[in-house]
Design a protein around this motif. Structure first.
Motif, mmCIF file in Angstrom:
data_model
loop_
_atom_site.group_PDB
_atom_site.id
_atom_site.type_symbol
_atom_site.label_atom_id
_atom_site.label_comp_id
_atom_site.label_asym_id
_atom_site.label_seq_id
_atom_site.Cartn_x
_atom_site.Cartn_y
_atom_site.Cartn_z
ATOM 1 N N GLU A 151 0.987 -1.148 -0.022
ATOM 2 C CA GLU A 151 -0.133 -0.013 0.007
ATOM 3 C C GLU A 151 0.975 1.428 -0.060
ATOM 4 O O GLU A 151 0.443 2.308 -0.723
ATOM 5 C CB GLU A 151 -1.000 0.037 1.184
ATOM 6 N N VAL A 152 2.061 1.205 0.735
ATOM 7 C CA VAL A 152 2.730 2.395 0.604
ATOM 8 C C VAL A 152 3.515 2.678 -0.473
ATOM 9 O O VAL A 152 3.591 3.583 -1.005
ATOM 10 C CB VAL A 152 3.800 2.071 1.974
ATOM 11 N N GLU A 153 4.042 1.474 -1.233
ATOM 12 C CA GLU A 153 4.567 1.634 -2.450
ATOM 13 C C GLU A 153 3.435 2.298 -3.724
ATOM 14 O O GLU A 153 3.779 3.187 -4.380
ATOM 15 C CB GLU A 153 4.893 0.099 -3.046
ATOM 16 N N ASP A 154 2.367 1.901 -3.388
ATOM 17 C CA ASP A 154 1.211 2.406 -4.386
ATOM 18 C C ASP A 154 1.004 3.860 -4.158
ATOM 19 O O ASP A 154 0.978 4.594 -5.026
ATOM 20 C CB ASP A 154 -0.132 1.547 -4.275
ATOM 21 N N LEU A 155 1.133 4.305 -2.792
ATOM 22 C CA LEU A 155 0.858 5.567 -2.517
ATOM 23 C C LEU A 155 1.979 6.491 -3.059
ATOM 24 O O LEU A 155 1.850 7.624 -3.735
ATOM 25 C CB LEU A 155 0.983 5.726 -0.947
ATOM 26 N N LEU A 156 3.337 5.836 -2.906
ATOM 27 C CA LEU A 156 4.544 6.754 -3.421
ATOM 28 C C LEU A 156 4.422 6.755 -4.905
ATOM 29 O O LEU A 156 4.689 7.798 -5.473
ATOM 30 C CB LEU A 156 5.731 6.189 -3.162
ATOM 31 N N THR A 157 4.011 5.695 -5.452
ATOM 32 C CA THR A 157 3.697 6.006 -7.005
ATOM 33 C C THR A 157 2.859 6.927 -7.398
ATOM 34 O O THR A 157 2.888 7.791 -8.289
ATOM 35 C CB THR A 157 3.330 4.447 -7.700
ATOM 36 N N ALA A 158 1.529 7.011 -6.602
ATOM 37 C CA ALA A 158 0.653 8.010 -7.095
ATOM 38 C C ALA A 158 1.285 9.286 -6.654
ATOM 39 O O ALA A 158 0.862 10.433 -7.612
ATOM 40 C CB ALA A 158 -0.674 7.829 -6.234
ATOM 41 N N LEU A 159 1.902 9.563 -5.709
ATOM 42 C CA LEU A 159 2.590 10.883 -5.469
ATOM 43 C C LEU A 159 3.660 11.494 -6.138
ATOM 44 O O LEU A 159 3.955 12.635 -6.537
ATOM 45 C CB LEU A 159 3.016 10.948 -3.804
ATOM 46 N N GLU A 160 4.455 10.486 -6.744
ATOM 47 C CA GLU A 160 5.475 10.684 -7.814
ATOM 48 C C GLU A 160 4.732 11.178 -9.062
ATOM 49 O O GLU A 160 5.302 12.084 -9.733
ATOM 50 C CB GLU A 160 6.158 9.360 -8.170
ATOM 51 N N GLU A 161 3.523 10.620 -9.755
ATOM 52 C CA GLU A 161 2.929 11.200 -10.760
ATOM 53 C C GLU A 161 2.126 12.531 -10.656
ATOM 54 O O GLU A 161 2.323 13.284 -11.381
ATOM 55 C CB GLU A 161 1.848 10.028 -11.069
ATOM 56 N N GLY A 199 -5.540 8.691 3.995
ATOM 57 C CA GLY A 199 -4.798 9.762 5.033
ATOM 58 C C GLY A 199 -4.045 9.153 5.887
ATOM 59 O O GLY A 199 -2.933 9.787 6.330
ATOM 60 N N TRP A 200 -4.191 7.856 6.450
ATOM 61 C CA TRP A 200 -3.350 6.980 7.260
ATOM 62 C C TRP A 200 -1.995 6.806 6.654
ATOM 63 O O TRP A 200 -0.983 7.017 7.124
ATOM 64 C CB TRP A 200 -4.101 5.684 7.893
ATOM 65 N N LEU A 201 -2.097 6.364 5.526
ATOM 66 C CA LEU A 201 -0.892 6.133 4.742
ATOM 67 C C LEU A 201 -0.161 7.323 4.488
ATOM 68 O O LEU A 201 1.187 7.157 4.538
ATOM 69 C CB LEU A 201 -0.922 5.451 3.242
ATOM 70 N N ILE A 202 -0.744 8.680 4.376
ATOM 71 C CA ILE A 202 0.010 9.770 4.019
ATOM 72 C C ILE A 202 0.551 10.194 5.174
ATOM 73 O O ILE A 202 1.864 10.427 5.378
ATOM 74 C CB ILE A 202 -0.713 10.831 3.378
ATOM 75 N N GLU A 203 -0.068 10.038 6.344
ATOM 76 C CA GLU A 203 0.521 10.394 7.702
ATOM 77 C C GLU A 203 1.692 9.440 8.026
ATOM 78 O O GLU A 203 2.713 9.976 8.682
ATOM 79 C CB GLU A 203 -0.522 10.465 8.967
ATOM 80 N N LEU A 204 1.605 8.031 8.061
ATOM 81 C CA LEU A 204 2.706 7.143 8.148
ATOM 82 C C LEU A 204 3.806 7.610 7.185
ATOM 83 O O LEU A 204 4.930 7.246 7.706
ATOM 84 C CB LEU A 204 2.051 5.803 7.619
ATOM 85 N N ALA A 205 3.785 7.742 5.927
ATOM 86 C CA ALA A 205 4.767 8.035 5.075
ATOM 87 C C ALA A 205 5.550 9.389 5.463
ATOM 88 O O ALA A 205 6.705 9.227 5.504
ATOM 89 C CB ALA A 205 4.310 8.326 3.667
ATOM 90 N N ALA A 206 4.572 10.306 6.001
ATOM 91 C CA ALA A 206 5.207 11.531 6.631
ATOM 92 C C ALA A 206 6.133 11.112 7.736
ATOM 93 O O ALA A 206 7.178 11.868 7.948
ATOM 94 C CB ALA A 206 4.391 12.741 6.827
ATOM 95 N N ALA A 207 5.443 10.470 8.693
ATOM 96 C CA ALA A 207 5.991 10.080 9.678
ATOM 97 C C ALA A 207 7.601 9.335 9.677
ATOM 98 O O ALA A 207 8.400 9.466 10.440
ATOM 99 C CB ALA A 207 5.302 9.489 10.749
ATOM 100 N N ALA A 226 12.731 8.202 -0.072
ATOM 101 C CA ALA A 226 11.693 7.093 -0.563
ATOM 102 C C ALA A 226 12.120 6.379 -1.730
ATOM 103 O O ALA A 226 12.017 5.093 -1.744
ATOM 104 C CB ALA A 226 10.450 8.030 -1.086
ATOM 105 N N ALA A 227 13.239 6.843 -2.689
ATOM 106 C CA ALA A 227 13.594 6.102 -3.543
ATOM 107 C C ALA A 227 14.637 4.930 -3.139
ATOM 108 O O ALA A 227 14.575 3.787 -3.544
ATOM 109 C CB ALA A 227 14.369 7.160 -4.382
ATOM 110 N N GLN A 228 15.518 5.399 -2.156
ATOM 111 C CA GLN A 228 16.198 4.183 -1.350
ATOM 112 C C GLN A 228 15.206 3.127 -0.861
ATOM 113 O O GLN A 228 15.608 2.043 -0.524
ATOM 114 C CB GLN A 228 17.007 4.797 -0.506
ATOM 115 N N PRO A 410 10.772 -6.589 -6.547
ATOM 116 C CA PRO A 410 10.492 -5.055 -6.895
ATOM 117 C C PRO A 410 10.892 -5.105 -8.535
ATOM 118 O O PRO A 410 9.855 -4.447 -9.185
ATOM 119 C CB PRO A 410 11.989 -4.428 -6.244
ATOM 120 N N GLY A 411 11.981 -5.729 -9.315
ATOM 121 C CA GLY A 411 12.105 -5.792 -10.582
ATOM 122 C C GLY A 411 10.750 -6.099 -11.328
ATOM 123 O O GLY A 411 10.173 -5.542 -12.223
#
Length: 709
Positions: A151-161, A199-207, A226-228, A410-411
């Motif tokens: 779920e966190v990976e999907d969120l980061l992908t959405a925020l990258e776009e 919202g929970w995932l965003i707060e967790l990613a920021a934390a 995040a990339a690392q 990941p690949g």
């Protein structure tokens, strides 16, 4: 009924001076707030210990039995100490119950502290919880961890776009949360629980420091960390999320608003700051640990419906009962946030099926290691051994879907994400192929042969004819000019060695993929690819003036078989304590100060902190003879807030010493009438007017004798 005798600063200082090292250590462990800052001498130790602020801290952390005894002693029932000798012994160690003039005595400020304080539960919870199978708890924990990482990976992908816009008032609003929910799930209008999940995932990613606002636009986007993180092992990825959650001074991230009955609210707002959140999370897990020994047991039940707010019995069981007994005042004040905290711990795999998990125990061990100044390694080591291995295969089905056979590397996951749309989330996702998804892959640099080769090599069954037809149709309608991004390339004529390179997890994490013929391309830079190849035991050479990497060498037998590389692993990717420490936050991104969040309880558990405090108290410069103390009224003024509250309550005149903006000090005399929001309202002596004083500028407060008329 007569009240118990009270004592002041002189008596308490004399008591502390008579204690040996063991007694002083017991006092500091019972009153951990006295350790920060380290007391300079016996007088300052006693002054802080008898202050209203320290006494309130103690009362808030008393268990129900000791609180009942303290209230009985405050009512003058001295015989109660004999009935509960254990609690009485603790109060003596804490410097709250002393013998003065042959009678039991309490601090002079204590009666005011105990006003309107409820006693809490009258009986201790009975032991006995329903046992649960450890294997089921472990499976539920690992499943939650795999789902959360996905779920966190999907969120980061959405925020990258598309980064999340910030409201004028701060934070990310409902419109952006709904947009990101649709981007993550690819569905229509999302429901409130789904938006709350985003919202929970965003707060967790920021934390965890994975997202931050842009300095210019203020939009929240993934950080370099995040990339690392996306290339790191799963054990380190969760370690970072857990450490961020434990340190975050934020209200429960799953809470729908500022109070339980509120609807969905913006996230990443300043209003969600909550300084006691780290201590609450620590106490929740440690209480669960105490109840779990020696075997896992069902400690709680949750009833949190998706469509309605949780009811009064949404969180129940031995865990809540023990929390209410151990800290009745704190639990009563914070019970509404304990429910979402438990749910968050379940999402992180620290709690599962009503029990503490092995990951939860390991997280507590790491917290103790950090408090002792040691590198954390328990959680990452446990997860590295417990998580199932990554897979490279899928089931291709005639309904144009690909079902993963486990958690994809990941690949492989990245490549599938370019060919198809992720349809279901979690550790074992499903991908759906469509004309648009295949056409997008062709436009991004894939050829029809590349797609077939990839799917054939990663499928456990033959390619279904509908999928083959879909690829052919998309190829006929896609322009022949293709483009894509690549940071480095590899030329390898041997197809078996090319396949071995593509199967390397570390190279897959860098985005290595087959372009055409003998050429493999990578999204990472040439330097990073070169380092990864060398760690895999592969010789590299470069044409003159070309930013490329060629690999004419051979893989070692272990690397070709998909085993470990022969060279040492890079910092932050292995399982050593040093690697684990690289993925453990020592300060929350929400803190403005780089100082690591350390609770008083953490200080009290550190033997070195206790030893330093004892050394400071026993030093020659801190020795104070009791006979030199004299009148303690001025020293009592060291508790500024407590003295002011007492003066307001009793309408007493005080002399206030203030620090001016230029650094000088001056005094003012009057009667304090109110105190709120960091300001004191003072009625001046000798004139009918009041003024507002900033409390943080007040350096001392002493009571003043009434003026003669």
């Amino acid at each position: 009924m007569s009240r118990t005798t009270t004592f002041g600063l002189t008596e308490l200082t004399a008591h502390c001076a008579r204690l040996d090292d063991a007694g002083l250590a017991d006092l500091l462990r019972a009153r951990p707030d006295l350790l920060n800052p380290t007391p300079a001498d016996m007088t300052s130790l006693a002054a802080r210990a008898q202050s209203e602020m320290s006494l309130r801290h103690l009362v808030q952390h008393l268990d129900a039995g000791t609180l009942h005894l303290l209230q009985a002693l405050n009512r003058g029932e001295s015989a109660a100490a004999e009935a509960d000798s254990d609690s009485a012994a603790f109060l003596r160690r804490a410097g709250v119950l002393l013998e003065v003039g042959g009678e039991l005595a309490l601090p002079a400020n204590l009666p005011h502290v105990l006003e309107n304080v409820p006693a809490g539960p009258s009986a201790a919870p009975q032991p006995g919880s329903r046992p649960v199978m450890a294997a089921l708890v472990e499976n539920a924990s690992l499943a939650a961890i795999s789902e959360l990482l996905s779920e966190v990976e999907d969120l980061l992908t959405a925020l990258e776009e598309s980064a999340a816009a910030t409201l004028r008032t701060g934070g990310v609003g409902m419109r952006e949360l709904k947009r990101l929910t649709v981007a993550r799930r690819g569905e229509g209008t999302p429901k409130d629980p789904e938006v709350g999940e985003t919202g929970w995932l965003i707060e967790l990613a920021a934390a965890a420091g994975l997202i931050e606002p842009d300095a210019d636009s203020g939009r929240w986007a993934p950080t370099r960390l995040a990339a690392q993180w996306r290339r790191a092992g799963r054990h380190h990825r969760l370690q970072l999320l857990v450490s961020g959650w434990l340190l975050a001074p934020r209200s429960p991230l799953l809470l729908r608003g500022p109070h339980p009955s509120a609807r969905l609210a913006p996230v990443l707002t300043p209003e969600r700051q909550r300084g006691d959140a780290p201590a609450l999370r620590d106490r929740l897990l440690r209480t669960a640990e105490e109840l779990t020994d020696p075997k896992p047991a069902e400690l709680y039940t949750l009833n949190w419906p998706d469509e309605t707010e949780p009811g009064p019995r949404a969180f129940s069981g031995p865990l809540l009962e023990q929390l209410a007994w151990d800290r009745p005042l704190l639990t009563a004040r914070t019970q509404h946030v304990l429910l979402p905290m438990v749910r968050e711990a379940e999402r992180l795999g620290l709690l599962a099926m009503g029990a503490l998990t092995a990951a939860g125990r390991a997280a507590l061990e790491d917290a103790d290691r950090l408090a002792a100044g040691e590198p954390p390694s328990s959680l990452s080591a446990h997860l590295e051994a417990a998580l199932p291995p990554l897979v490279e295969t899928v089931h291709l089905q005639s309904d144009l879907t690909a079902v993963a056979t486990g958690t994809l590397s990941p690949g492989t996951a990245q490549a599938l994400g370019q060919l198809a749309r992720k349809e279901t989330r979690g550790g074992v996702p499903t991908y759906r192929f469509s004309a648009d998804s295949v056409r997008g892959a062709l436009e991004g640099g894939w050829s029809p042969e590349d797609i077939r080769d990839f799917l054939t090599s990663h499928s456990l069954s033959e390619m279904p004819s509908p999928l083959s037809t879909l690829i052919d149709d998309a190829a006929r309608t896609t322009p022949s000019v293709r483009m894509g991004a690549a940071g480095a390339w590899v030329v390898e004529p041997d197809p078996q060695l090319r396949a071995a390179l593509l199967a390397q997890p570390e190279l897959s994490a860098l985005g290595l993929r087959h372009l055409s013929g003998e050429v493999l391309v990578c999204e990472a830079s040439a330097e990073r690819l070169r380092s990864a190849l060398r760690r895999a035991g592969i010789r590299t050479s470069e044409p003159e003036n070309a930013p490329a990497v060629t690999a004419p060498g051979t893989l070692s037998a272990r690397a070709a078989a998909g085993g470990e590389a022969s060279a040492a692993e890079p910092t932050g990717t292995g399982s050593s304590p040093a690697s684990a420490a690289a993925w453990q936050l020592t300060a929350s991104p929400w803190q403005q100060s780089p100082v690591r969040t350390v609770t008083p309880q953490m200080l009290a558990r550190n033997p070195e902190v206790i030893e330093r405090a004892l050394a400071a108290l026993r030093s020659d410069g801190s020795r104070t003879r009791v006979s030199e103390l004299g009148n303690d009224s001025a020293l009592a003024g060291a508790d500024v807030v407590g003295t002011l509250r007492e003066a307001i309550r009793r309408r007493r005149r005080v002399r206030i010493t203030r620090a001016g903006s230029g650094g000088g000090e001056h005094t003012v005399v009057g009667i304090p009438t109110a105190m709120n929001a960091g300001r004191l309202r003072l009625r001046h002596e000798g004139r009918e007017e009041e003024s507002l004083l900033l409390i943080h500028r007040i350096t001392a407060v002493t009571e003043k004798e009434p003026s003669s008329r």
